[in-house]
Design a protein around this motif. Structure first.
Motif, PDB file in Angstrom:
ATOM      1  N   THR A 226       0.825  -1.202   0.000  1.00  0.00           N
ATOM      2  CA  THR A 226       0.000   0.000   0.000  1.00  0.00           C
ATOM      3  C   THR A 226       0.863   1.257   0.000  1.00  0.00           C
ATOM      4  N   VAL A 227       1.943   1.244   0.774  1.00  0.00           N
ATOM      5  CA  VAL A 227       2.872   2.381   0.769  1.00  0.00           C
ATOM      6  C   VAL A 227       3.476   2.574  -0.619  1.00  0.00           C
ATOM      7  N   LEU A 228       3.869   1.489  -1.257  1.00  0.00           N
ATOM      8  CA  LEU A 228       4.426   1.581  -2.611  1.00  0.00           C
ATOM      9  C   LEU A 228       3.377   2.076  -3.605  1.00  0.00           C
ATOM     10  N   LEU A 229       2.127   1.667  -3.400  1.00  0.00           N
ATOM     11  CA  LEU A 229       1.049   2.155  -4.257  1.00  0.00           C
ATOM     12  C   LEU A 229       0.864   3.652  -4.081  1.00  0.00           C
ATOM     13  N   LEU A 230       0.900   4.152  -2.847  1.00  0.00           N
ATOM     14  CA  LEU A 230       0.716   5.576  -2.590  1.00  0.00           C
ATOM     15  C   LEU A 230       1.805   6.416  -3.247  1.00  0.00           C
ATOM     16  N   ARG A 231       3.002   5.872  -3.356  1.00  0.00           N
ATOM     17  CA  ARG A 231       4.105   6.614  -3.998  1.00  0.00           C
ATOM     18  C   ARG A 231       3.837   6.864  -5.478  1.00  0.00           C
ATOM     19  N   LEU A 232       2.945   6.087  -6.063  1.00  0.00           N
ATOM     20  CA  LEU A 232       2.593   6.276  -7.476  1.00  0.00           C
ATOM     21  C   LEU A 232       1.533   7.352  -7.658  1.00  0.00           C
ATOM     22  N   ARG A 233       1.007   7.887  -6.547  1.00  0.00           N
ATOM     23  CA  ARG A 233      -0.062   8.902  -6.570  1.00  0.00           C
ATOM     24  C   ARG A 233      -1.249   8.423  -7.413  1.00  0.00           C
ATOM     25  N   PRO A 234      -1.829   7.284  -7.044  1.00  0.00           N
ATOM     26  CA  PRO A 234      -2.948   6.743  -7.826  1.00  0.00           C
ATOM     27  C   PRO A 234      -4.219   7.527  -7.549  1.00  0.00           C
ATOM     28  N   PRO A 235      -5.260   7.348  -8.360  1.00  0.00           N
ATOM     29  CA  PRO A 235      -6.550   7.982  -8.084  1.00  0.00           C
ATOM     30  C   PRO A 235      -7.073   7.585  -6.705  1.00  0.00           C
ATOM     31  N   ALA A 236      -7.800   8.491  -6.079  1.00  0.00           N
ATOM     32  CA  ALA A 236      -8.294   8.263  -4.717  1.00  0.00           C
ATOM     33  C   ALA A 236      -9.163   7.024  -4.624  1.00  0.00           C
TER      34      ALA A 236
END
Length: 420
Positions: free
Chosen positions: A336-346
């Motif tokens: 999840t932290v790695l996903l957040l670094r990609l700035r995905p849609p909310a």
């Protein structure tokens, strides 16, 4: 669902126009095959490899022959695929519902109520019955057809989302990860995971594409499939509020999506509670008949603190299955932290976090978390991006090995060593 979404390219230029309706159709068909064929092939080959290993392990051990057909047994290896929850879905498809809270005579322990089919949501058995009526297949064959087709639709959706965030290669890897992920043994079985994931991923993709009404309808359908659709409903609502704040798509369509989205989930729960004559009937059934209830994470904490020191004094302990479950549970925050670094849609972030929290704060058979967390497809994206940097031979080796191993950890362990 898939017809609406797949009739449009995920991104990039439209295929060139070809004069003549017939020639244009053939051209678009070839274009779609080129575009989506590798996705379907990647998922299909990897999934088939794991499924073949799963069937081999079942047949070679033969343990299923000694078990009740309702509880992981049967005459043939493939009968196991429609046992446990699959048995309940077949009962619903054949007989419908009769919601009731029936006490077990003299029971005072965890299980105080008789099991009732109302605990299982209606969309999957309804499609099972529809396919059976239309094709002449039995309920087993119809259920497998729905699950297998839905698994490919989900693979396309996972590709579509990952492609938006990381490109074509990452999309292919993400579709491959869907085939080998822990818990993926239920994708080709009499279970609703494939159908729910297909609806959830295309609902999120519709939000990302700002197709609000499509997103609302798909979310509504997901609510008729699994109770964890509450996380998807919340994710769509957050995305709609952000859209209204930015004034991107007007007011009517986002609000209409928010209004439509919860109708499936809350409509079914309201109907069950009404039929039971209890405003909290569904929750009482889950607790009394299956010992599934909200406990704020107490059971999960007990497992996570007991298993590392070799203690199995918690509810529903199953060593091998629980070890896999712990690995999955601990991997989710990191991914999840790695996903957040990609700035995905909310919508992807809210869906992932809330789905995870819903599973972690529920008392249940812990080993099943590998399949309860299977629909968290956004977590495939950062891993797929990292793996996409590998060359094709390396990728094929990694995913191929995982596919073969998944026959054990995602299939045999779940259905035979645990209770799915």
């Amino acid at each position: 669902m898939s017809t609406i979404e797949l009739s449009r390219p995920l991104s990039g230029p439209e295929p060139p126009e070809v004069p003549g309706r017939s020639r244009e159709f053939r051209h678009r068909l070839r274009w779609a095959a080129v575009r989506y064929g590798p996705v379907l092939l990647t998922y299909g080959v990897l999934k088939l490899a794991g499924f073949a290993v799963f069937m081999y392990l079942l047949d070679s051990t033969g343990d299923f022959r000694k078990k009740n057909p309702r509880f992981g047994g049967g005459e043939h290896a493939w009968d196991v695929l429609a046992s446990w929850d699959g048995w309940w879905y077949q009962q619903i498809a054949e007989h419908g519902y009769d919601p009731a809270l029936e006490p077990v005579p003299g029971a005072t322990g965890l299980i105080t109520l008789e099991g009732n089919s109302a605990a299982f949501f209606p969309l999957y058995p309804a499609l099972m019955r529809l396919v059976s009526e239309c094709t002449g297949l039995g309920l087993f064959g119809a259920g497998m057809t729905v699950s297998v087709v839905a698994s490919f639709v989900a693979a396309l959706g996972i590709y579509a989302v990952a492609r938006r965030l990381g490109g074509h290669r990452a999309g292919l890897v993400a579709a491959g990860l869907w085939a080998v992920w822990p818990g993926s043994g239920t994708e080709w079985s009499g279970y609703s995971e494939s159908l729910y994931t297909a609806l959830a991923v295309w609902a999120c993709h519709a939000v990302m594409s700002r197709r609000w009404l499509t997103a609302g309808l798909l979310t509504c359908a997901a609510g008729l499939c699994r109770p964890t659709a509450a996380a998807l409903i919340a994710a769509l609502a957050v995305a709609a509020l952000l859209s209204l704040r930015r004034r991107q798509d007007g007011v009517l369509r986002p609000l209409a999506a928010v209004a439509i989205a919860p109708l499936g989930l809350f409509g079914y729960l309201a109907w069950v509670n009404y039929r039971m004559g209890d405003i909290n009937g569904y929750s009482k059934l889950q607790d009394g008949a299956w010992a599934h209830k909200f406990d704020g994470g107490a059971h999960t904490f007990k497992v996570l603190t007991s298993l590392p020191v070799g203690h199995f004094d918690y509810l529903f302990a199953r060593a091998f299955e629980d070890v896999i479950g712990v690995c999955v549970v601990l991997a989710v925050p990191a991914l999840t932290v790695l996903l957040l670094r990609l700035r995905p849609p909310a919508v992807l972030v809210v869906y992932t976090v809330l789905s995870y929290l819903m599973v972690m704060t529920t008392q249940q058979i812990f080993g099943n978390v590998s399949r309860y967390l299977l629909p968290l497809f956004p977590l495939f994206v950062p891993l797929a991006l990292a793996m996409s940097r590998l060359g094709w031979p390396s990728l094929a080796t990694v995913l191929g090995t995982a596919a073969l191993a998944s026959g054990s950890y995602a299939g045999y362990v779940l259905f035979e060593l645990g209770v799915p």
